[in-house]
Scaffold this motif. Structure first.
Motif, short mmCIF file in Angstrom:
data_model
loop_
_atom_site.label_atom_id
_atom_site.label_comp_id
_atom_site.label_asym_id
_atom_site.label_seq_id
_atom_site.Cartn_x
_atom_site.Cartn_y
_atom_site.Cartn_z
N GLY A 50 26.71 49.40 24.24
CA GLY A 50 27.13 50.34 23.24
C GLY A 50 28.60 50.23 22.97
N GLY A 51 29.26 51.39 22.78
CA GLY A 51 30.65 51.39 22.38
C GLY A 51 31.61 51.53 23.53
N THR A 52 31.18 51.32 24.78
CA THR A 52 32.04 51.50 25.93
C THR A 52 33.03 50.37 26.06
N ALA A 53 34.21 50.69 26.61
CA ALA A 53 35.24 49.66 26.78
C ALA A 53 34.82 48.68 27.86
N ALA A 54 35.09 47.44 27.65
CA ALA A 54 34.74 46.43 28.63
C ALA A 54 35.54 45.17 28.43
N ALA A 55 35.61 44.41 29.50
CA ALA A 55 36.31 43.15 29.39
C ALA A 55 35.42 42.10 28.77
N THR A 86 15.35 55.00 21.83
CA THR A 86 15.76 53.80 21.10
C THR A 86 16.45 54.22 19.81
N SER A 87 16.91 53.24 19.04
CA SER A 87 17.63 53.54 17.81
C SER A 87 17.82 52.25 17.04
N PRO A 88 18.01 52.34 15.73
CA PRO A 88 18.35 51.15 14.95
C PRO A 88 19.80 50.72 15.13
N VAL A 89 20.47 51.21 16.15
CA VAL A 89 21.87 50.88 16.41
C VAL A 89 22.08 49.40 16.68
N ALA A 90 21.05 48.70 17.12
CA ALA A 90 21.17 47.27 17.40
C ALA A 90 19.89 46.57 16.99
N GLY A 105 16.61 57.71 18.12
CA GLY A 105 17.79 58.56 18.06
C GLY A 105 18.76 58.18 16.97
N ASN A 106 19.84 58.95 16.88
CA ASN A 106 20.89 58.76 15.89
C ASN A 106 21.74 57.55 16.26
N ALA A 107 21.86 56.59 15.34
CA ALA A 107 22.61 55.37 15.63
C ALA A 107 24.08 55.66 15.92
N ASP A 108 24.64 56.69 15.29
CA ASP A 108 26.07 56.99 15.47
C ASP A 108 26.39 57.54 16.86
N THR A 109 25.43 58.20 17.48
CA THR A 109 25.70 58.83 18.78
C THR A 109 24.82 58.27 19.90
N TYR A 110 24.08 57.21 19.61
CA TYR A 110 23.08 56.71 20.55
C TYR A 110 23.67 56.38 21.92
N TRP A 111 24.78 55.66 21.96
CA TRP A 111 25.30 55.21 23.26
C TRP A 111 25.78 56.38 24.11
N SER A 112 26.47 57.33 23.50
CA SER A 112 26.92 58.49 24.28
C SER A 112 25.73 59.37 24.66
N PRO A 162 30.25 49.37 19.00
CA PRO A 162 29.52 50.59 19.20
C PRO A 162 28.51 50.70 18.12
N ALA A 163 28.62 50.45 16.91
CA ALA A 163 27.59 50.24 15.90
C ALA A 163 27.35 48.76 15.86
N ARG A 164 26.42 48.30 15.01
CA ARG A 164 26.08 46.90 14.95
C ARG A 164 27.31 46.06 14.67
N ARG A 165 28.29 46.61 13.96
CA ARG A 165 29.48 45.86 13.62
C ARG A 165 30.49 45.85 14.76
N THR A 166 30.30 46.71 15.76
CA THR A 166 31.25 46.78 16.84
C THR A 166 31.18 45.53 17.70
N VAL A 167 32.33 45.17 18.27
CA VAL A 167 32.38 44.01 19.14
C VAL A 167 31.33 44.11 20.23
N LEU A 168 30.68 43.02 20.49
CA LEU A 168 29.58 42.98 21.44
C LEU A 168 30.14 42.88 22.84
N ALA A 169 30.85 43.91 23.29
CA ALA A 169 31.55 43.82 24.55
C ALA A 169 30.86 44.58 25.66
N ALA A 170 30.04 45.55 25.32
CA ALA A 170 29.53 46.40 26.36
C ALA A 170 28.22 47.02 25.92
#
Length: 527
Positions: free
Chosen positions: A22-27, A376-380, A406-413, A12-20
Protein backbone atom coordinates in the motif's frame (compact mmCIF):
# COMPACT_ATOMS: atom_id res chain seq x y z
CA UNK A 1 33.28 -6.87 3.90
CA UNK A 2 34.73 -4.07 1.83
CA UNK A 3 32.61 -3.22 -1.18
CA UNK A 4 33.86 -1.23 -4.15
CA UNK A 5 32.46 -0.38 -7.51
CA UNK A 6 35.12 -2.53 -9.18
CA UNK A 7 33.25 -5.59 -7.95
CA UNK A 8 30.38 -4.68 -10.26
CA UNK A 9 31.73 -4.14 -13.77
CA UNK A 10 29.89 -2.11 -16.37
CA UNK A 11 27.81 -4.06 -18.18
CA UNK A 12 -0.55 4.07 -2.28
CA UNK A 13 -3.03 4.20 -5.21
CA UNK A 14 -2.25 2.35 -8.42
CA UNK A 15 -0.11 5.31 -9.48
CA UNK A 16 1.86 5.30 -6.25
CA UNK A 17 5.40 3.97 -6.29
CA UNK A 18 5.41 0.24 -5.85
CA UNK A 19 7.51 0.40 -2.71
CA UNK A 20 5.45 -1.20 -0.03
CA UNK A 21 2.25 -2.87 0.98
CA UNK A 22 0.00 0.00 0.00
CA UNK A 23 1.09 3.55 0.72
CA UNK A 24 3.51 2.78 3.57
CA UNK A 25 7.04 4.14 3.49
CA UNK A 26 9.66 1.63 2.53
CA UNK A 27 13.08 1.28 1.12
CA UNK A 28 13.36 0.48 -2.47
CA UNK A 29 15.26 0.47 -5.75
CA UNK A 30 17.00 -2.15 -7.85
CA UNK A 31 18.84 -3.07 -11.00
CA UNK A 32 20.26 -5.81 -13.06
CA UNK A 33 23.87 -4.84 -13.49
CA UNK A 34 26.58 -3.09 -11.58
CA UNK A 35 27.23 0.28 -10.13
CA UNK A 36 29.50 1.55 -12.84
CA UNK A 37 26.80 1.30 -15.45
CA UNK A 38 24.49 -1.70 -15.68
CA UNK A 39 23.63 -2.06 -19.32
CA UNK A 40 21.01 -4.76 -19.51
CA UNK A 41 18.73 -3.99 -22.47
CA UNK A 42 15.62 -5.20 -24.13
CA UNK A 43 17.91 -7.22 -26.34
CA UNK A 44 17.34 -8.19 -29.95
CA UNK A 45 19.86 -8.59 -32.75
CA UNK A 46 18.83 -5.25 -34.24
CA UNK A 47 19.89 -3.21 -31.20
CA UNK A 48 23.35 -2.56 -32.63
CA UNK A 49 25.71 0.09 -31.35
CA UNK A 50 24.16 2.90 -29.26
CA UNK A 51 23.63 6.11 -31.19
CA UNK A 52 23.98 9.53 -29.69
CA UNK A 53 21.28 12.13 -30.14
CA UNK A 54 17.54 12.46 -30.27
CA UNK A 55 14.78 13.19 -27.80
CA UNK A 56 12.70 10.66 -25.91
CA UNK A 57 9.31 11.50 -24.41
CA UNK A 58 8.17 9.25 -21.59
CA UNK A 59 4.55 9.13 -20.38
CA UNK A 60 3.82 8.40 -16.71
CA UNK A 61 0.80 8.80 -14.48
CA UNK A 62 1.35 12.07 -12.64
CA UNK A 63 0.53 13.79 -9.39
CA UNK A 64 -1.22 16.93 -10.57
CA UNK A 65 -0.41 20.57 -9.91
CA UNK A 66 1.27 19.81 -6.56
CA UNK A 67 4.15 17.89 -8.14
CA UNK A 68 7.66 18.83 -7.01
CA UNK A 69 11.21 18.04 -8.08
CA UNK A 70 12.32 17.63 -4.47
CA UNK A 71 13.83 14.10 -4.69
CA UNK A 72 13.17 13.46 -1.02
CA UNK A 73 9.42 13.79 -1.66
CA UNK A 74 9.27 11.05 -4.29
CA UNK A 75 6.01 9.16 -4.03
CA UNK A 76 4.80 8.30 -7.52
CA UNK A 77 6.55 6.33 -10.24
CA UNK A 78 6.83 9.61 -12.16
CA UNK A 79 8.53 11.24 -9.16
CA UNK A 80 11.03 8.41 -8.88
CA UNK A 81 11.86 8.45 -12.59
CA UNK A 82 12.36 12.23 -12.60
CA UNK A 83 14.54 12.05 -9.47
CA UNK A 84 16.69 9.34 -11.06
CA UNK A 85 17.25 11.51 -14.12
CA UNK A 86 18.27 14.58 -12.13
CA UNK A 87 19.96 13.16 -9.02
CA UNK A 88 21.84 10.12 -7.74
CA UNK A 89 22.19 8.07 -4.57
CA UNK A 90 25.17 6.58 -2.76
CA UNK A 91 24.02 3.11 -3.84
CA UNK A 92 21.20 1.35 -5.62
CA UNK A 93 19.93 -2.21 -5.73
CA UNK A 94 20.79 -4.91 -8.24
CA UNK A 95 18.04 -7.20 -9.50
CA UNK A 96 18.87 -9.61 -6.66
CA UNK A 97 18.32 -6.76 -4.18
CA UNK A 98 21.97 -6.45 -3.22
CA UNK A 99 23.29 -2.90 -2.88
CA UNK A 100 25.54 -1.69 -5.70
CA UNK A 101 27.78 1.39 -5.37
CA UNK A 102 26.77 4.58 -7.18
CA UNK A 103 28.08 7.88 -5.79
CA UNK A 104 29.78 5.75 -3.16
CA UNK A 105 33.00 4.29 -4.53
CA UNK A 106 33.34 1.94 -1.59
CA UNK A 107 32.03 1.15 1.89
CA UNK A 108 33.61 -0.73 4.75
CA UNK A 109 32.45 -1.52 8.31
CA UNK A 110 34.39 -1.83 11.52
CA UNK A 111 34.55 -5.21 13.25
CA UNK A 112 31.42 -4.58 15.31
CA UNK A 113 29.36 -3.42 12.29
CA UNK A 114 28.25 -0.21 14.00
CA UNK A 115 30.58 2.18 12.15
CA UNK A 116 30.80 2.34 8.37
CA UNK A 117 33.26 4.32 6.26
CA UNK A 118 31.96 5.43 2.85
CA UNK A 119 34.35 6.81 0.23
CA UNK A 120 32.79 8.92 -2.52
CA UNK A 121 33.76 8.63 -6.16
CA UNK A 122 34.72 11.73 -8.11
CA UNK A 123 31.42 13.14 -9.33
CA UNK A 124 30.19 16.61 -10.23
CA UNK A 125 27.04 18.64 -9.80
CA UNK A 126 25.43 20.20 -12.82
CA UNK A 127 27.07 23.53 -11.90
CA UNK A 128 30.52 21.91 -11.97
CA UNK A 129 31.08 21.70 -8.21
CA UNK A 130 32.29 18.34 -6.81
CA UNK A 131 30.00 16.05 -4.83
CA UNK A 132 31.33 16.05 -1.26
CA UNK A 133 30.82 14.45 2.13
CA UNK A 134 29.11 17.67 3.26
CA UNK A 135 26.47 17.15 0.57
CA UNK A 136 25.85 13.60 1.83
CA UNK A 137 25.48 14.61 5.47
CA UNK A 138 23.22 17.54 4.59
CA UNK A 139 21.01 15.25 2.51
CA UNK A 140 20.66 12.57 5.18
CA UNK A 141 20.07 15.08 7.97
CA UNK A 142 17.42 16.76 5.85
CA UNK A 143 15.67 13.44 5.23
CA UNK A 144 15.86 12.53 8.93
CA UNK A 145 14.48 15.87 10.14
CA UNK A 146 11.70 14.92 12.59
CA UNK A 147 9.66 17.89 11.42
CA UNK A 148 9.39 16.57 7.87
CA UNK A 149 7.64 13.64 6.26
CA UNK A 150 10.18 12.17 3.87
CA UNK A 151 9.71 8.53 2.86
CA UNK A 152 13.35 7.57 3.35
CA UNK A 153 13.30 8.70 6.99
CA UNK A 154 12.50 5.24 8.34
CA UNK A 155 15.37 3.72 6.37
CA UNK A 156 17.88 6.14 7.93
CA UNK A 157 16.69 5.48 11.48
CA UNK A 158 19.70 3.30 12.32
CA UNK A 159 22.19 6.14 11.72
CA UNK A 160 23.36 8.40 14.55
CA UNK A 161 23.62 11.47 12.36
CA UNK A 162 24.76 13.70 15.23
CA UNK A 163 27.83 11.49 15.69
CA UNK A 164 28.48 10.85 12.00
CA UNK A 165 31.09 13.07 10.36
CA UNK A 166 33.05 13.96 7.27
CA UNK A 167 36.65 12.77 7.55
CA UNK A 168 37.51 14.72 4.41
CA UNK A 169 35.73 15.93 1.29
CA UNK A 170 35.27 12.40 -0.08
CA UNK A 171 34.99 10.31 3.09
CA UNK A 172 31.98 9.95 5.38
CA UNK A 173 32.07 8.07 8.67
CA UNK A 174 28.61 6.86 9.59
CA UNK A 175 28.10 5.90 13.23
CA UNK A 176 25.14 3.63 13.84
CA UNK A 177 22.91 3.06 16.83
CA UNK A 178 23.40 -0.71 16.63
CA UNK A 179 25.26 -3.32 14.58
CA UNK A 180 23.85 -3.38 11.08
CA UNK A 181 25.36 -5.82 8.59
CA UNK A 182 22.96 -4.66 5.87
CA UNK A 183 23.81 -0.96 6.21
CA UNK A 184 24.45 -0.61 2.44
CA UNK A 185 20.68 -1.07 2.04
CA UNK A 186 20.31 2.32 3.73
CA UNK A 187 22.56 3.94 1.14
CA UNK A 188 20.32 2.49 -1.59
CA UNK A 189 17.04 3.29 0.16
CA UNK A 190 14.14 4.57 -1.90
CA UNK A 191 14.24 8.37 -1.93
CA UNK A 192 17.69 8.66 -0.30
CA UNK A 193 19.02 10.98 -3.00
CA UNK A 194 21.98 13.27 -2.46
CA UNK A 195 21.35 17.01 -2.90
CA UNK A 196 23.79 19.89 -2.65
CA UNK A 197 24.75 21.08 0.81
CA UNK A 198 22.29 23.74 1.94
CA UNK A 199 19.70 23.08 -0.76
CA UNK A 200 16.09 23.44 0.38
CA UNK A 201 14.25 24.59 -2.75
CA UNK A 202 13.97 22.78 -6.06
CA UNK A 203 12.36 25.21 -8.49
CA UNK A 204 15.44 24.94 -10.73
CA UNK A 205 17.27 21.98 -9.20
CA UNK A 206 21.00 21.42 -9.53
CA UNK A 207 21.53 17.69 -9.44
CA UNK A 208 24.36 15.26 -10.12
CA UNK A 209 22.37 12.84 -12.27
CA UNK A 210 22.66 12.11 -15.98
CA UNK A 211 20.26 14.86 -17.10
CA UNK A 212 20.08 18.59 -16.32
CA UNK A 213 16.89 20.51 -15.61
CA UNK A 214 15.58 22.70 -18.44
CA UNK A 215 11.95 23.39 -17.55
CA UNK A 216 9.19 21.97 -15.36
CA UNK A 217 5.43 22.42 -15.34
CA UNK A 218 3.87 20.46 -12.46
CA UNK A 219 1.24 18.02 -13.64
CA UNK A 220 2.33 18.39 -17.26
CA UNK A 221 5.99 17.90 -18.13
CA UNK A 222 9.66 18.00 -17.16
CA UNK A 223 12.21 18.71 -19.90
CA UNK A 224 15.82 17.70 -19.27
CA UNK A 225 19.03 17.74 -21.30
CA UNK A 226 22.07 15.48 -21.33
CA UNK A 227 24.73 16.23 -18.69
CA UNK A 228 28.07 15.59 -20.36
CA UNK A 229 29.88 15.60 -17.02
CA UNK A 230 27.95 12.69 -15.52
CA UNK A 231 30.32 10.41 -13.61
CA UNK A 232 28.92 7.25 -15.21
CA UNK A 233 29.20 8.56 -18.76
CA UNK A 234 27.04 11.02 -20.66
CA UNK A 235 23.59 9.77 -21.75
CA UNK A 236 23.04 8.84 -25.38
CA UNK A 237 19.93 11.04 -25.65
CA UNK A 238 20.17 14.78 -26.25
CA UNK A 239 16.92 15.41 -24.37
CA UNK A 240 14.52 13.53 -22.15
CA UNK A 241 11.01 14.77 -21.47
CA UNK A 242 8.61 13.34 -18.89
CA UNK A 243 4.97 13.88 -19.77
CA UNK A 244 1.82 13.16 -17.77
CA UNK A 245 -0.96 10.84 -18.92
CA UNK A 246 -2.92 9.56 -15.95
CA UNK A 247 -5.01 6.94 -17.71
CA UNK A 248 -3.43 3.81 -19.17
CA UNK A 249 -5.45 4.27 -22.36
CA UNK A 250 -4.02 7.78 -22.76
CA UNK A 251 -0.46 6.49 -22.39
CA UNK A 252 -0.78 3.68 -24.93
CA UNK A 253 -2.66 5.91 -27.37
CA UNK A 254 0.02 8.60 -27.08
CA UNK A 255 2.61 5.94 -27.87
CA UNK A 256 0.65 4.58 -30.85
CA UNK A 257 0.04 8.12 -32.10
CA UNK A 258 3.70 9.11 -31.94
CA UNK A 259 3.29 11.72 -29.17
CA UNK A 260 5.62 9.76 -26.85
CA UNK A 261 8.21 7.00 -27.24
CA UNK A 262 7.82 5.34 -23.82
CA UNK A 263 4.62 4.41 -21.97
CA UNK A 264 4.89 3.33 -18.35
CA UNK A 265 2.59 0.91 -16.54
CA UNK A 266 0.39 -1.12 -18.87
CA UNK A 267 -1.94 -3.94 -17.88
CA UNK A 268 -1.43 -7.46 -19.29
CA UNK A 269 -4.48 -7.26 -21.54
CA UNK A 270 -3.19 -4.11 -23.24
CA UNK A 271 0.27 -5.63 -23.59
CA UNK A 272 -1.08 -8.76 -25.26
CA UNK A 273 -3.21 -6.70 -27.64
CA UNK A 274 -0.18 -4.82 -28.98
CA UNK A 275 2.71 -7.23 -28.46
CA UNK A 276 2.65 -8.76 -31.95
CA UNK A 277 1.52 -5.71 -33.86
CA UNK A 278 5.04 -4.58 -34.68
CA UNK A 279 4.06 -0.99 -33.83
CA UNK A 280 5.47 -1.01 -30.29
CA UNK A 281 7.88 -3.00 -28.15
CA UNK A 282 6.54 -4.56 -24.95
CA UNK A 283 9.04 -4.88 -22.10
CA UNK A 284 8.11 -7.09 -19.14
CA UNK A 285 9.92 -6.27 -15.92
CA UNK A 286 9.84 -9.65 -14.23
CA UNK A 287 9.23 -10.19 -10.53
CA UNK A 288 8.25 -6.58 -9.85
CA UNK A 289 5.48 -7.09 -7.30
CA UNK A 290 4.65 -9.69 -4.69
CA UNK A 291 0.95 -10.62 -4.69
CA UNK A 292 -0.77 -12.34 -1.81
CA UNK A 293 -3.14 -12.38 1.14
CA UNK A 294 -2.50 -11.15 4.69
CA UNK A 295 -3.69 -13.39 7.52
CA UNK A 296 -3.69 -11.63 10.88
CA UNK A 297 -1.98 -14.00 13.27
CA UNK A 298 -3.23 -12.30 16.45
CA UNK A 299 -6.94 -12.97 15.98
CA UNK A 300 -9.33 -15.79 15.19
CA UNK A 301 -9.32 -17.84 13.13
CA UNK A 302 -5.72 -17.14 12.09
CA UNK A 303 -4.32 -17.13 15.61
CA UNK A 304 -4.31 -20.91 15.13
CA UNK A 305 -1.33 -21.90 12.97
CA UNK A 306 -3.29 -24.93 11.70
CA UNK A 307 -5.80 -22.61 10.05
CA UNK A 308 -2.99 -20.61 8.45
CA UNK A 309 -1.41 -23.77 7.11
CA UNK A 310 -4.78 -24.91 5.78
CA UNK A 311 -5.14 -21.66 3.85
CA UNK A 312 -1.63 -22.10 2.44
CA UNK A 313 -2.75 -25.50 1.15
CA UNK A 314 -6.06 -24.26 -0.24
CA UNK A 315 -4.48 -21.82 -2.68
CA UNK A 316 -4.11 -22.87 -6.31
CA UNK A 317 -1.29 -20.49 -7.16
CA UNK A 318 -1.23 -21.12 -10.87
CA UNK A 319 -4.94 -20.39 -11.17
CA UNK A 320 -4.48 -17.16 -9.22
CA UNK A 321 -1.60 -15.99 -11.43
CA UNK A 322 -3.43 -16.92 -14.61
CA UNK A 323 -6.76 -15.45 -13.51
CA UNK A 324 -5.85 -12.39 -11.44
CA UNK A 325 -2.69 -11.42 -13.35
CA UNK A 326 -3.71 -12.72 -16.79
CA UNK A 327 -0.68 -15.01 -16.60
CA UNK A 328 1.77 -12.09 -16.37
CA UNK A 329 3.81 -13.40 -13.48
CA UNK A 330 5.04 -16.50 -11.68
CA UNK A 331 3.80 -18.45 -8.70
CA UNK A 332 4.97 -17.74 -5.16
CA UNK A 333 5.85 -19.95 -2.22
CA UNK A 334 4.49 -17.93 0.72
CA UNK A 335 7.75 -16.02 1.04
CA UNK A 336 8.69 -12.52 -0.01
CA UNK A 337 11.62 -11.84 -2.36
CA UNK A 338 11.75 -14.67 -4.86
CA UNK A 339 15.11 -14.45 -6.62
CA UNK A 340 16.50 -11.86 -4.21
CA UNK A 341 19.63 -12.09 -2.11
CA UNK A 342 19.06 -14.40 0.88
CA UNK A 343 15.88 -15.92 -0.57
CA UNK A 344 15.48 -19.47 0.76
CA UNK A 345 15.14 -21.14 -2.63
CA UNK A 346 15.80 -24.55 -1.08
CA UNK A 347 12.39 -24.65 0.61
CA UNK A 348 10.17 -26.96 -1.51
CA UNK A 349 7.41 -25.29 -3.49
CA UNK A 350 4.14 -25.64 -1.59
CA UNK A 351 1.44 -27.46 -3.54
CA UNK A 352 -2.30 -27.48 -3.19
CA UNK A 353 -3.57 -30.22 -0.88
CA UNK A 354 -7.28 -29.95 -0.09
CA UNK A 355 -7.39 -33.19 1.88
CA UNK A 356 -4.68 -32.01 4.25
CA UNK A 357 -6.32 -28.57 4.47
CA UNK A 358 -9.66 -30.11 5.51
CA UNK A 359 -7.87 -32.26 8.08
CA UNK A 360 -6.13 -29.24 9.61
CA UNK A 361 -9.40 -27.30 9.77
CA UNK A 362 -11.06 -30.22 11.57
CA UNK A 363 -8.20 -30.37 14.07
CA UNK A 364 -8.65 -26.64 14.68
CA UNK A 365 -12.34 -27.14 15.44
CA UNK A 366 -13.76 -26.03 12.11
CA UNK A 367 -14.98 -29.36 10.84
CA UNK A 368 -18.50 -27.98 10.50
CA UNK A 369 -17.33 -25.17 8.27
CA UNK A 370 -15.57 -21.83 8.56
CA UNK A 371 -16.64 -18.39 7.34
CA UNK A 372 -14.04 -15.65 6.80
CA UNK A 373 -14.32 -12.12 5.39
CA UNK A 374 -11.71 -11.29 2.75
CA UNK A 375 -11.07 -7.57 2.31
CA UNK A 376 -10.16 -6.41 -1.18
CA UNK A 377 -10.36 -3.32 -3.37
CA UNK A 378 -9.70 -2.11 -6.91
CA UNK A 379 -6.71 -0.26 -5.42
CA UNK A 380 -4.36 -2.60 -7.30
CA UNK A 381 -4.56 -4.66 -10.46
CA UNK A 382 -5.93 -8.13 -9.83
CA UNK A 383 -7.04 -7.64 -6.22
CA UNK A 384 -10.78 -8.11 -6.76
CA UNK A 385 -10.18 -10.93 -9.23
CA UNK A 386 -7.85 -12.72 -6.81
CA UNK A 387 -10.41 -12.47 -4.03
CA UNK A 388 -13.14 -14.01 -6.17
CA UNK A 389 -10.86 -16.80 -7.39
CA UNK A 390 -9.73 -17.64 -3.87
CA UNK A 391 -13.36 -17.63 -2.72
CA UNK A 392 -14.08 -20.46 -5.16
CA UNK A 393 -10.92 -22.33 -4.20
CA UNK A 394 -11.73 -22.13 -0.49
CA UNK A 395 -15.25 -23.44 -1.05
CA UNK A 396 -13.71 -26.73 -2.20
CA UNK A 397 -12.22 -27.09 1.29
CA UNK A 398 -15.48 -26.26 3.06
CA UNK A 399 -14.51 -22.63 3.78
CA UNK A 400 -16.91 -19.80 3.01
CA UNK A 401 -15.18 -16.61 1.91
CA UNK A 402 -17.21 -13.42 2.04
CA UNK A 403 -15.55 -10.90 -0.26
CA UNK A 404 -15.75 -7.31 0.96
CA UNK A 405 -14.75 -4.62 -1.55
CA UNK A 406 -13.38 -1.56 0.24
CA UNK A 407 -12.61 2.06 -0.62
CA UNK A 408 -9.50 2.32 -2.80
CA UNK A 409 -8.50 5.64 -1.20
CA UNK A 410 -8.38 4.26 2.34
CA UNK A 411 -7.80 0.55 1.70
CA UNK A 412 -4.24 0.30 3.00
CA UNK A 413 -4.88 2.17 6.24
CA UNK A 414 -8.19 0.35 6.72
CA UNK A 415 -6.63 -3.10 6.40
CA UNK A 416 -3.36 -2.49 8.23
CA UNK A 417 -4.98 -3.06 11.62
CA UNK A 418 -8.58 -4.05 10.83
CA UNK A 419 -10.07 -7.28 9.57
CA UNK A 420 -8.61 -10.78 9.53
CA UNK A 421 -7.81 -11.52 5.87
CA UNK A 422 -6.95 -9.07 3.08
CA UNK A 423 -5.39 -8.83 -0.37
CA UNK A 424 -1.90 -7.35 -0.39
CA UNK A 425 1.01 -6.63 -2.65
CA UNK A 426 4.54 -5.34 -2.27
CA UNK A 427 7.12 -3.91 -4.57
CA UNK A 428 10.83 -4.58 -4.62
CA UNK A 429 12.93 -4.23 -1.50
CA UNK A 430 15.62 -6.33 0.20
CA UNK A 431 14.42 -9.29 2.23
CA UNK A 432 16.09 -7.67 5.23
CA UNK A 433 13.96 -4.54 4.76
CA UNK A 434 10.80 -6.59 4.37
CA UNK A 435 11.55 -8.33 7.65
CA UNK A 436 12.51 -5.19 9.57
CA UNK A 437 9.52 -3.16 8.41
CA UNK A 438 6.82 -5.85 8.48
CA UNK A 439 7.74 -8.82 10.64
CA UNK A 440 9.37 -7.62 13.85
CA UNK A 441 7.41 -6.93 17.01
CA UNK A 442 7.84 -3.17 16.62
CA UNK A 443 7.69 -3.03 12.81
CA UNK A 444 5.70 0.01 11.59
CA UNK A 445 3.71 -1.90 8.96
CA UNK A 446 3.24 -5.28 10.60
CA UNK A 447 0.00 -6.14 8.81
CA UNK A 448 0.10 -9.85 9.75
CA UNK A 449 0.62 -8.96 13.44
CA UNK A 450 3.53 -11.40 13.53
CA UNK A 451 5.14 -10.71 16.91
CA UNK A 452 7.66 -13.22 18.24
CA UNK A 453 10.64 -12.27 20.40
CA UNK A 454 12.66 -15.28 19.28
CA UNK A 455 12.14 -14.25 15.64
CA UNK A 456 13.21 -10.69 16.52
CA UNK A 457 16.36 -12.11 18.10
CA UNK A 458 17.23 -14.03 14.93
CA UNK A 459 17.03 -10.76 12.99
CA UNK A 460 19.29 -9.01 15.53
CA UNK A 461 21.76 -11.87 15.29
CA UNK A 462 21.80 -11.60 11.51
CA UNK A 463 22.57 -7.87 11.67
CA UNK A 464 25.43 -8.47 14.11
CA UNK A 465 26.95 -11.26 11.98
CA UNK A 466 29.80 -10.24 9.69
CA UNK A 467 30.20 -13.61 8.00
CA UNK A 468 27.84 -13.74 5.02
CA UNK A 469 27.46 -17.52 5.06
CA UNK A 470 26.41 -17.47 8.69
CA UNK A 471 24.11 -14.54 8.07
CA UNK A 472 22.50 -16.34 5.12
CA UNK A 473 21.82 -19.33 7.38
CA UNK A 474 20.05 -17.08 9.88
CA UNK A 475 17.87 -15.60 7.15
CA UNK A 476 16.97 -19.11 6.02
CA UNK A 477 15.91 -20.03 9.56
CA UNK A 478 13.65 -16.98 9.63
CA UNK A 479 12.14 -17.83 6.26
CA UNK A 480 11.55 -21.49 7.16
CA UNK A 481 9.65 -20.31 10.21
CA UNK A 482 7.57 -17.92 8.11
CA UNK A 483 6.91 -20.57 5.47
CA UNK A 484 5.63 -22.97 8.11
CA UNK A 485 3.49 -20.63 10.20
CA UNK A 486 3.67 -17.02 9.00
CA UNK A 487 0.80 -14.77 7.98
CA UNK A 488 1.70 -13.96 4.38
CA UNK A 489 0.08 -16.23 1.80
CA UNK A 490 2.23 -15.24 -1.18
CA UNK A 491 0.65 -16.75 -4.26
CA UNK A 492 2.47 -14.89 -7.03
CA UNK A 493 4.93 -12.33 -8.35
CA UNK A 494 3.63 -9.99 -11.03
CA UNK A 495 5.40 -8.58 -14.05
CA UNK A 496 5.53 -4.82 -14.52
CA UNK A 497 4.89 -3.85 -18.13
CA UNK A 498 6.11 -0.87 -20.16
CA UNK A 499 5.96 -0.21 -23.89
CA UNK A 500 8.23 1.73 -26.21
CA UNK A 501 8.26 2.90 -29.80
CA UNK A 502 9.85 0.39 -32.16
CA UNK A 503 13.00 2.50 -32.54
CA UNK A 504 13.79 2.75 -28.83
CA UNK A 505 16.69 0.65 -27.59
CA UNK A 506 18.44 0.03 -24.31
CA UNK A 507 15.40 -0.45 -22.06
CA UNK A 508 16.37 -3.00 -19.40
CA UNK A 509 14.37 -6.23 -19.24
CA UNK A 510 15.76 -7.59 -16.01
CA UNK A 511 15.02 -4.56 -13.87
CA UNK A 512 11.97 -4.77 -11.60
CA UNK A 513 10.12 -1.53 -11.00
CA UNK A 514 11.95 1.01 -8.82
CA UNK A 515 15.38 -0.52 -9.35
CA UNK A 516 18.61 0.89 -10.72
CA UNK A 517 17.96 -0.03 -14.33
CA UNK A 518 14.21 0.61 -14.17
CA UNK A 519 13.43 3.91 -15.94
CA UNK A 520 17.15 4.37 -16.49
CA UNK A 521 17.00 6.63 -19.50
CA UNK A 522 20.70 7.48 -19.55
CA UNK A 523 21.26 4.07 -21.18
CA UNK A 524 18.45 4.40 -23.73
CA UNK A 525 19.02 5.43 -27.34
CA UNK A 526 17.05 5.94 -30.52
CA UNK A 527 17.84 3.53 -33.37
Amino acid sequence: MRHTSTQYPAGPARRTVLAASGGTAAALALAACGAAGGRGTDGGSDDGKPRRGGKLRAAFAGGGANETLDPHLTNLFADAARAKALFDKLADFGSDMSARPRLAESWEPNKTLDRWTVVLREAAWHDGKPVTAADVLHSYRRIADPGRAFRAKASLEAIDLDASRARDDRTVEFRLKRPYAEFPNVLAAFGAYIVQDGTETFGRPIGCGPFRHVSFTPGRSLLTRRFDGYWDGAPHLDELEFTVADEESARINALLGGQVEYAHELNPTTARAHEKSGRVRIVRLRNSAMQGFVMKTDRAPFDDRRVREAFFLIADRRELVDGALSGAGEIGNDLFGKGYRYYAAGIPQRKRDLERARSLLREAGHGGGLTVTLDTSPVATGFVEAAEIFKEQAAEAGVTIEVKVGNADTYWSDTLDSGVLACTRSGTMPIETHISQRLLTDSPTNATKWRHEDFDELYRQAQATADETERTALYERMQRRLHAEGGFLVWGFADWIVATASNVRGVAKDAPANTLDWARFDRVWMA
